[in-house]
Design an enzyme around this catalytic site. Structure first.
Site, PDB file in Angstrom:
ATOM      1  N   GLU A  14       0.812  -1.194   0.000  1.00  0.00           N
ATOM      2  CA  GLU A  14       0.000   0.000   0.000  1.00  0.00           C
ATOM      3  C   GLU A  14       0.844   1.241   0.000  1.00  0.00           C
ATOM      4  O   GLU A  14       1.999   1.205   0.320  1.00  0.00           O
ATOM      5  CB  GLU A  14      -0.982  -0.017   1.163  1.00  0.00           C
ATOM      6  CG  GLU A  14      -0.987   1.184   1.982  1.00  0.00           C
ATOM      7  CD  GLU A  14      -1.633   0.931   3.309  1.00  0.00           C
ATOM      8  OE1 GLU A  14      -2.253  -0.083   3.550  1.00  0.00           O
ATOM      9  OE2 GLU A  14      -1.475   1.775   4.124  1.00  0.00           O
ATOM     10  N   CYS A  48      -2.343   2.246  -5.282  1.00  0.00           N
ATOM     11  CA  CYS A  48      -2.234   2.362  -3.829  1.00  0.00           C
ATOM     12  C   CYS A  48      -2.543   1.049  -3.139  1.00  0.00           C
ATOM     13  O   CYS A  48      -2.099   0.808  -2.014  1.00  0.00           O
ATOM     14  CB  CYS A  48      -3.146   3.467  -3.309  1.00  0.00           C
ATOM     15  SG  CYS A  48      -4.891   3.225  -3.689  1.00  0.00           S
TER      16      CYS A  48
END
Length: 259
Positions: A14, A48
């Site tokens: 992430e 992300c």
């Protein structure tokens, strides 16, 4: 108990943190590797929610790593405009430089698993061949490497809670994937993990707009999740208007003519 403590593997990634995909021995290895490849390398790993680290339980580590290397050998890096291309370039030269610097560091501290093949067509441009390494611990990664880079860490089945706690301890919590056909294992991870989005038996990228509100917890959270039922009011300002109709002038008795 044996089912609950079955072999479990975790993919993590992430922006600024660690997203995880957890897979136990009841999952299908082919599906796990397919989703690992998709989660780590789709969009050149620049999402992300993309996977960065695979924690894999000792009992299945060799098999999963072997299949991962085989799958990576089939990837094609090149012009994203071609249907034959699996992985395109990273966004710019700065991103490429950071990834190349990370690869140099991994060469000194990690065990190489695989590097996708490239040819002369990528000699010019910001192309970074997808790569995977095996690490000893998550502490060897001090930041997210935003691109097609996957890291594998082995662990034992009785360390499941410890692995999830390690993920939580990063302070980030955007996405989590779970590969399992054991409801108890799924529930155990869901209850312990501090993340905003959890995907079961699929990849961990590509939340469906209007169906899967997207957002994280802790340092990955910004309040109401994008796309959720409570998201739109964040952009609105309430206004209240109250009108006394009897003060508008004229003969107020006309309002009672219908009585």
């Amino acid at each position: 108990m044996a089912a609950r403590d079955a072999a479990i593997g975790i993919l993590i990634a992430e922006t600024g943190g660690q997203n995880a995909l957890i897979a136990d021995s009841s999952s299908l290895p082919e599906q796990l590797v397919k989703d690992a490849i998709s989660s780590a390398f789709t969009s050149a790993g620049q999402r992300c929610s993309a996977a960065r680290v695979l924690f894999v339980q000792d009992d299945i580590a060799d098999k999963v790593i072997g299949m991962l290397a085989g799958a990576m050998a089939e990837l094609r890096v090149g012009d994203p405009g071609l249907l034959s291309t699996d992985i395109g370039p990273v966004i710019d030269a700065d991103a490429l430089a950071l990834l190349e610097d990370h690869a140099a560091k991994m060469a000194a501290v990690a065990k190489p698993i695989a590097t996708a093949t490239t040819d002369d067509s990528v000699a010019h441009g910001t192309f970074f061949a997808p790569r995977a390494w095996e690490l000893a611990s998550l502490s060897q990664l001090t930041r997210e490497n935003f691109g097609p880079a996957l890291h594998v860490i082995r662990w034992k089945a009785d360390q499941l809670d410890q692995v999830v706690d390690t993920i939580n301890a990063t302070g980030f919590g955007l996405t989590l994937g779970i590969h399992s056909r054991i409801d108890e294992t799924i529930d155990r991870i869901v209850q312990r993990a501090k993340v905003g989005n959890i995907y079961v038996n699929r990849n961990q990228i590509g939340a469906v707009v209007g169906v899967q509100p997207f957002g994280g917890q802790n340092l990955s959270g910004t309040g109401p999740k994008a796309g959720g039922p409570h998201y739109l009011p964040r952009f609105a300002t309430e206004k209240t208007v109250t009108v006394n109709t009897t003060a508008a002038g004229g003969n107020a008795s006309l309002l009672t003519l219908g009585d």
